[in-house]
Design an enzyme around this catalytic site. Structure first.
Site, mmCIF file in Angstrom:
data_model
loop_
_atom_site.group_PDB
_atom_site.id
_atom_site.type_symbol
_atom_site.label_atom_id
_atom_site.label_comp_id
_atom_site.label_asym_id
_atom_site.label_seq_id
_atom_site.Cartn_x
_atom_site.Cartn_y
_atom_site.Cartn_z
ATOM 1 N N ASN A 174 -10.260 -4.061 -8.673
ATOM 2 C CA ASN A 174 -10.797 -2.943 -7.885
ATOM 3 C C ASN A 174 -11.663 -2.014 -8.729
ATOM 4 O O ASN A 174 -12.669 -1.487 -8.255
ATOM 5 C CB ASN A 174 -9.649 -2.155 -7.228
ATOM 6 C CG ASN A 174 -9.254 -2.781 -5.897
ATOM 7 O OD1 ASN A 174 -9.821 -3.782 -5.488
ATOM 8 N ND2 ASN A 174 -8.275 -2.202 -5.239
ATOM 9 N N ARG B 25 -9.209 6.349 5.845
ATOM 10 C CA ARG B 25 -8.709 6.949 4.613
ATOM 11 C C ARG B 25 -9.846 7.101 3.593
ATOM 12 O O ARG B 25 -10.557 6.143 3.315
ATOM 13 C CB ARG B 25 -7.565 6.109 4.042
ATOM 14 C CG ARG B 25 -6.313 6.189 4.910
ATOM 15 C CD ARG B 25 -5.197 5.319 4.398
ATOM 16 N NE ARG B 25 -5.398 3.909 4.694
ATOM 17 C CZ ARG B 25 -4.483 2.960 4.474
ATOM 18 N NH1 ARG B 25 -3.325 3.275 3.959
ATOM 19 N NH2 ARG B 25 -4.733 1.709 4.779
ATOM 20 N N THR C 180 -0.120 -2.514 -4.401
ATOM 21 C CA THR C 180 -0.807 -2.349 -5.690
ATOM 22 C C THR C 180 0.015 -1.388 -6.541
ATOM 23 O O THR C 180 0.182 -0.220 -6.174
ATOM 24 C CB THR C 180 -2.222 -1.783 -5.451
ATOM 25 O OG1 THR C 180 -2.915 -2.696 -4.587
ATOM 26 C CG2 THR C 180 -2.986 -1.621 -6.741
ATOM 27 N N CYS D 89 -8.149 2.070 -1.040
ATOM 28 C CA CYS D 89 -7.869 1.375 -2.310
ATOM 29 C C CYS D 89 -8.676 1.874 -3.502
ATOM 30 O O CYS D 89 -8.099 2.357 -4.477
ATOM 31 C CB CYS D 89 -8.078 -0.116 -2.116
ATOM 32 S SG CYS D 89 -6.873 -0.828 -0.991
ATOM 33 N N VAL E 110 -1.858 -4.477 4.921
ATOM 34 C CA VAL E 110 -1.522 -5.629 4.085
ATOM 35 C C VAL E 110 -0.318 -6.392 4.640
ATOM 36 O O VAL E 110 -0.354 -7.613 4.784
ATOM 37 C CB VAL E 110 -1.264 -5.170 2.629
ATOM 38 C CG1 VAL E 110 -0.614 -6.277 1.811
ATOM 39 C CG2 VAL E 110 -2.577 -4.758 1.988
#
Ligand code: NAD
Length: 444
Positions: free
Chosen positions: A214, A334, A121, A266, A11
């Protein structure tokens, strides 16, 4: 305008580079000295299409700089973005130690009014904690410098991050003062010329918006996976069902592709964190609990198909794997579903030969020498008993099927992303297993 971006990961690096691209002076900070040293040599820490060129261009024109020193970079900055990681703690809640640590450091070095923006986030209430950490640091210095804390969650998609940042569907900014709103509007003005909307709101609503977004996307995926599993049982074809419902504008045709579960940095952590936030405040997120449960189950589906096909005996079997990253166009490993699959195959006594167009280096850091890494997709097939398609890289969509048949011991494909259709594959002479597809197995 001068801005500082703290945290130069997926990001932070995209954010800093894109602001530099529209003419703003940017310093990207990271505590990882190696990362900064490499960036200063033009070596990027991540794979993101188009990023390398933009970084090189903006470093060359002097607008984009990299540093490990927050203290030297913060004085005089108009805006400081906090873009460090917020990994899940042991209980699933977002671990805010990096965010608060950065806030404290900003308070220790700021010299004039600025807006401190959380881009990471973060759960509702984090901006308040950031504000307090800065105030504490300023109190220790005996200074009364004015500042505002804003929330500007990031909605970029890895693999399409540059486009998402430069041409956003929307920019969400939570502010608590007109002064902060004015500065944030000025910062984003270059991105608004083509009609991309900026939505100002209060800070808690902005923080919640990111989790809601999300969680909604994760819900769509798990819902479709549930439908796909039922399609298989009932003799329906999820590809048809998907087209049937996706053409309804109220539903839409995005994010309704079944597969082997969502992963990445995420969705899994943000769904967990929202469930946890709710629980801490006496509320139960029942839908999201089901979304998580379906996702955990879905990560086992492809292995179960493989294991059943070989009558529960994968000992000595070699499995070819196409794709390792959690989705195409990124090297991010991830929470990649491939990791769960690999563990299951190895535990069952099988071996894995894998290829991924860009994620092999990242995969090696996590999986190590437990599997064989190949230089191209066809090398994985040599002496393999079956092929598993795990990431839907565009490179895999139109392969040389004759070559696949020649190289595999038997022509068996397990397609975790439905990039092929059962009917076509059977006609080509493959034994084929997709997700939620009507035609499964061998129709030779
Ligand atoms: P990342 O792990 O790629 O990058 C985080 C960076 O912060 C690392 O380089 C780390 O070294 C650095 N860092 C940690 N502590 C620091 C400190 N004190 N000072 C300076 N640097 C420090 O993480 P990411 O994927 O970029 O995610 C960052 C945040 O953005 C997370 O909250 C994530 O949920 C959110 N987010 C991520 C995405 C995505 O697609 N990756 C999209 C939207 C939002």
């Amino acid at each position: 305008m001068k801005i500082v971006v703290v945290g130069t990961g997926y990001v932070g690096l995209v954010t800093g580079t894109c602001f530099a691209e529209v003419g703003i002076d940017v310093i990207c900070i990271d505590i990882d000295a190696k990362k900064i040293e490499n960036l200063n040599k033009g070596i990027l820490p991540i794979y993101e299409p188009g990023l390398e060129v933009l970084v090189a261009k903006n470093v060359a024109n002097g607008r984009l700089k990299f540093s490990t020193s927050l203290k030297k970079s913060i004085p005089g900055a108009d805006i400081a973005f906090i873009a460090v990681g917020t990994p899940p703690g042991e209980d699933g809640s977002a671990d805010l130690k990096y965010v608060i640590g950065v806030a404290k450091e900003i308070g220790e070095s700021m010299s004039s009014y600025g807006v401190i923006v959380t881009k990471s986030t973060v759960p509702v209430g984090t901006a308040k904690k950031v504000e307090e950490a800065i105030k504490e640091a300023l109190d220790i210095r005996g200074l009364k410098i004015e500042y505002d804390v804003a929330s500007n969650p990031e909605f970029l998609k890895e693999g399409a991050a540059i486009d998402d940042f430069l041409k956003p569907d929307r920019i969400v900014v939570g502010v608590s003062s007109p002064r902060a709103e004015e500065l944030m509007r000025k910062l984003y003005k270059p991105f608004l010329l083509n009609g991309h909307p900026i939505v100002f709101m209060d800070v808690p609503s902005a923080e919640m918006t990111k989790y809601a977004a999300n969680s909604m996307l994760a819900t769509k995926i798990s819902f479709m996976n549930d439908i796909a599993n039922l399609c298989e049982i009932m003799g329906a074809d999820v590809n048809m069902v998907r087209k049937g419902i996706g053409s309804d504008a109220r539903i839409g045709n995005k994010f309704i592709y079944p597969g082997i579960g969502y992963g990445g940095s995420c969705f899994p952590k943000d769904v967990k964190a929202l469930i946890k936030t709710a629980a801490e405040n006496g509320y139960s997120m029942q839908i999201l609990q089901a979304v998580e449960a379906v996702n955990e189950y879905q990560k086992t589906v492809l292995f179960n198909k493989l294991n059943n096909r070989f009558q529960g005996n994968l000992k000595g079997k070699t499995i070819a794997m196409w794709g390792l990253s959690f989705k195409p166009n990124t090297d991010d490993m991830r929470e990649a579903p491939s990791l769960v699959l690999i563990e299951s195959i190895l535990k069952a006594g099988g071996t894995v030969k894998a290829f991924d167009p860009v994620a092999i280096n990242e995969a090696k850091k996590i999986i190590g020498k437990k599997i064989t890494y190949c230089d191209n997709e066809y090398d994985t097939l040599v002496n393999a008993d079956a092929l598993l398609i795990v990431t839907e890289w565009i490179d895999f969509r139109s392969p040389n099927f004759n070559k696949i048949k020649e190289l595999l011991k038997s022509p068996i494909i397990f397609d975790g992303r439905n990039i092929f259709e059962g009917k076509d594959m059977n006609e080509l002479g493959f034994e084929y297993y997709g997700i939620g597809q009507k035609i499964i197995g061998n129709y030779e």
